[in-house]
Design a protein around this motif. Structure first.
Motif, PDB file in Angstrom:
ATOM      1  N   ILE A 127       2.222 -10.234   3.278  1.00 21.01           N
ATOM      2  CA  ILE A 127       2.802  -8.964   3.714  1.00 21.01           C
ATOM      3  C   ILE A 127       1.733  -7.891   3.597  1.00 21.01           C
ATOM      4  O   ILE A 127       1.071  -7.766   2.568  1.00 21.01           O
ATOM      5  CB  ILE A 127       4.035  -8.581   2.871  1.00 21.01           C
ATOM      6  N   ASP A 128       1.553  -7.166   4.666  1.00 19.20           N
ATOM      7  CA  ASP A 128       0.566  -6.090   4.691  1.00 19.20           C
ATOM      8  C   ASP A 128       1.193  -4.890   5.390  1.00 19.20           C
ATOM      9  O   ASP A 128       2.262  -4.985   5.989  1.00 19.20           O
ATOM     10  CB  ASP A 128      -0.701  -6.545   5.420  1.00 19.20           C
ATOM     11  N   GLY A 129       0.542  -3.780   5.323  1.00 19.97           N
ATOM     12  CA  GLY A 129       1.072  -2.587   5.974  1.00 19.97           C
ATOM     13  C   GLY A 129       0.141  -1.415   5.804  1.00 19.97           C
ATOM     14  O   GLY A 129      -0.944  -1.526   5.222  1.00 19.97           O
ATOM     15  N   PHE A 144       4.025   4.298  10.658  1.00 18.62           N
ATOM     16  CA  PHE A 144       4.249   3.528   9.439  1.00 18.62           C
ATOM     17  C   PHE A 144       4.480   2.079   9.860  1.00 18.62           C
ATOM     18  O   PHE A 144       5.381   1.804  10.658  1.00 18.62           O
ATOM     19  CB  PHE A 144       5.459   4.058   8.668  1.00 18.62           C
ATOM     20  N   GLN A 145       3.687   1.170   9.313  1.00 17.00           N
ATOM     21  CA  GLN A 145       3.752  -0.213   9.780  1.00 17.00           C
ATOM     22  C   GLN A 145       3.824  -1.185   8.612  1.00 17.00           C
ATOM     23  O   GLN A 145       3.125  -1.041   7.607  1.00 17.00           O
ATOM     24  CB  GLN A 145       2.526  -0.550  10.638  1.00 17.00           C
ATOM     25  N   LEU A 146       4.696  -2.172   8.759  1.00 18.48           N
ATOM     26  CA  LEU A 146       4.793  -3.308   7.845  1.00 18.48           C
ATOM     27  C   LEU A 146       4.612  -4.565   8.681  1.00 18.48           C
ATOM     28  O   LEU A 146       5.357  -4.788   9.639  1.00 18.48           O
ATOM     29  CB  LEU A 146       6.155  -3.327   7.143  1.00 18.48           C
ATOM     30  N   LYS A 147       3.616  -5.382   8.345  1.00 29.38           N
ATOM     31  CA  LYS A 147       3.318  -6.545   9.174  1.00 29.38           C
ATOM     32  C   LYS A 147       3.180  -7.797   8.325  1.00 29.38           C
ATOM     33  O   LYS A 147       2.782  -7.746   7.159  1.00 29.38           O
ATOM     34  CB  LYS A 147       2.040  -6.316   9.987  1.00 29.38           C
ATOM     35  N   MET A 148       3.518  -8.920   8.941  1.00 28.76           N
ATOM     36  CA  MET A 148       3.427 -10.233   8.307  1.00 28.76           C
ATOM     37  C   MET A 148       2.630 -11.150   9.221  1.00 28.76           C
ATOM     38  O   MET A 148       3.194 -11.791  10.113  1.00 28.76           O
ATOM     39  CB  MET A 148       4.826 -10.781   8.038  1.00 28.76           C
ATOM     40  N   SER A 159       5.992  -7.681  12.963  1.00 28.49           N
ATOM     41  CA  SER A 159       5.700  -6.338  12.462  1.00 28.49           C
ATOM     42  C   SER A 159       6.901  -5.431  12.660  1.00 28.49           C
ATOM     43  O   SER A 159       7.681  -5.595  13.608  1.00 28.49           O
ATOM     44  CB  SER A 159       4.475  -5.743  13.166  1.00 28.49           C
ATOM     45  N   ASP A 161       7.684  -1.224  12.794  1.00 33.62           N
ATOM     46  CA  ASP A 161       6.985   0.048  12.977  1.00 33.62           C
ATOM     47  C   ASP A 161       7.983   1.196  13.046  1.00 33.62           C
ATOM     48  O   ASP A 161       9.064   1.062  13.637  1.00 33.62           O
ATOM     49  CB  ASP A 161       6.158   0.025  14.270  1.00 33.62           C
ATOM     50  N   TYR A 162       7.574   2.312  12.457  1.00 30.52           N
ATOM     51  CA  TYR A 162       8.311   3.567  12.604  1.00 30.52           C
ATOM     52  C   TYR A 162       7.302   4.639  12.984  1.00 30.52           C
ATOM     53  O   TYR A 162       6.261   4.783  12.332  1.00 30.52           O
ATOM     54  CB  TYR A 162       9.033   3.954  11.312  1.00 30.52           C
ATOM     55  N   TYR A 172      11.585   3.425  16.254  1.00 28.51           N
ATOM     56  CA  TYR A 172      11.225   2.280  15.427  1.00 28.51           C
ATOM     57  C   TYR A 172      11.373   1.015  16.255  1.00 28.51           C
ATOM     58  O   TYR A 172      12.116   0.972  17.251  1.00 28.51           O
ATOM     59  CB  TYR A 172      12.075   2.215  14.156  1.00 28.51           C
TER      60      TYR A 172
END
Length: 472
Positions: A127-129, A144-148, A159, A161-162, A172
């Protein structure tokens, strides 16, 4: 990998042929011409005895085996080095590894011409972001991003995104991407999103909620993208002063579209290229409320080339763009959120943003067809201040652009319409300064002189500032 004795690695020897990311050791002989030994690695035979991949955790074995298997067929040392490098690049592009380092050594069992290859791989975190800013056409946003990455072990990526924009936009999305057949250029994607935007030039705001599926694949001629999208749209008046022509289109609507995009891109830089061309054509078939269908065809063409000796640094650019849409039901109309608009520092300079074409109480209504053409000359700053340093990011800019838009009546004479949109075209010219911000965006500050304006247009003579990614 042993010791290689050489005075200096000439072209075609080990050091020149070795790609980056491969570990080697070299020992140089004394500087005596009689003792110099030159090695032609094209003629050094090899037999790959063993391949080791160190660092695998969640990546599937079949993905790695498929990429490193060609190394077993290497016949020369030069072929082994290049096959190893190709496998490294392919696995990094697939998104399975963050970094790959290759070490080549002689075989431990001392077999004749035997070699071993070690791949030291570093996988992405599960998990990264992050938080970063991005620039679109005359707009900036905070993302704002959360990615796998590599979520299923075969290069898949998911991923969330907002995004919050500077022009009262926010949204989003969730996106999933999967490479097909171990090829990073062929992939399937799907997304679900919600986006809210305000469009003050037309006096409305709109919220889109939708899903989309797309397939991207290359061919000999260029890249193709086929996408299906389903959207639930909610269009509302932005203020109490919004014209009735816009208000009558307010409400909920459903849109289902099938889009094909064909792209040829040979540019050396996407922001301010010096050579190459870009050709992009898209065809869209979309349906509203199951009542009527609209066929939309849009083409964008850019051609860049040097027209002067390279030591002067001038770049001449020509750009063409056009679009046409029509309803298959003659009594139906196209929604304002799907029409074409012209004007602004990114398209037709010398006019306000979306300031060309028909208006109703200062609200731009857009049109169902348009064309644009532009010619540009970019040159280094006079006297070359900051040459070789920060000054190389700035260019002087001279341009002429022209265009027009309107609604084509397919039941009447198309020839008269084409003559009208060409004779009554808008056009302007000017000059200014361009700042290239790497591969992120570019800024333009131009002094523009509109030469032909039609009734209802909102001209903007004088200084005009623009920031974005794609300029005409």
């Amino acid at each position: 990998m042993g010791a290689v004795h050489a005075k200096a690695p000439p072209s075609g020897t080990l050091r020149d042929s070795q790609p980056t990311g491969i570990k080697t050791t070299s020992t140089f002989a004394p500087k005596k011409d009689d003792n110099v030994i030159k090695l032609d690695i094209d003629k050094i035979p090899v037999r790959v005895q063993r391949i080791v991949v160190d660092g695998l955790t969640r990546t599937k074995d079949d993905i790695v085996i498929r990429e490193i298997r060609p190394l077993l067929n290497a016949k020369t040392f030069d072929e082994l080095v290049h096959l190893s490098y190709n496998a490294k690049v392919k696995m990094e592009r697939l998104g399975v590894f963050k970094n790959v380092v290759i070490a080549i050594d002689v075989s431990k069992d001392n077999r004749e011409y035997g070699y071993e290859v070690l791949f030291e791989v570093q996988e992405f975190r599960r998990i990264d972001g992050g938080i970063h800013t991005s620039i679109s056409n005359n707009d900036g946003s905070l993302d704002f991003q959360l990615k796998m990455p590599n979520i299923l072990g075969r290069g898949e990526r998911f991923s969330l995104d907002y995004t919050v924009g500077t022009k009262r936009t926010h949204g989003y999305s969730a996106y999933f991407k999967k490479p097909l057949n171990n090829n990073p250029d062929i992939f399937f994607g799907s997304t679900a999103y919600q986006f809210h935007g305000e469009y003050p030039w037309s006096g409305y705001k709109q919220t889109d909620r939708g899903i989309a599926f797309d397939l991207t694949f290359p061919t000999i001629l260029g890249s193709h993208n086929i996408q299906w999208e389903g959207v639930w749209r909610d269009l509302r008046a932005l203020t109490r002063d919004t014209s009735f022509s816009v208000r009558e289109q307010a409400g909920h609507s459903l849109k289902s579209s099938l889009k094909h995009t064909f792209t040829i891109d040979t540019r050396d830089d996407p922001i301010l290229p010096t050579v190459g061309m870009l050709w992009r054509t898209s065809q869209v078939q979309f349906i509203f409320r199951k009542h009527f269908s609209v066929l939309d065809i849009e083409t964008f063409f850019n051609f860049f080339y040097y027209n002067f000796p390279s030591y002067l640094g001038q770049i001449f650019q020509m750009s063409l763009a056009g679009g046409l849409m029509r309803t298959l039901d003659p009594v139906a109309s196209v929604s304002i959120s799907d029409r074409f608009f012209l004007g602004g520092p990114l398209t037709l300079r010398g006019f306000n943003l979306k300031g060309c074409g028909p208006h109703s109480h200062d609200n731009a209504l857009g049109a169902e067809s348009y064309w644009l053409a532009a010619a540009h000359l970019y040159s280094p700053l006079p006297f070359r201040p900051g040459k070789g340093r920060f000054g190389e990011l700035f260019k002087t800019h001279f341009f002429v652009n022209a265009g027009n838009l309107g609604n084509l009546d397919f039941s009447g004479c198309s020839k008269s319409f084409l003559c009208r949109v060409c004779v009554k075209m808008r056009w302007s010219y000017g000059c200014g300064i361009v700042l290239c911000m790497g591969r992120i965006a570019r800024l333009e500050l131009n002094y523009v002189v509109p030469m032909r304006v039609q009734k209802g247009d909102k001209a903007n003579p004088g200084l005009q500032f623009g920031i974005g990614i794609q300029f005409l």
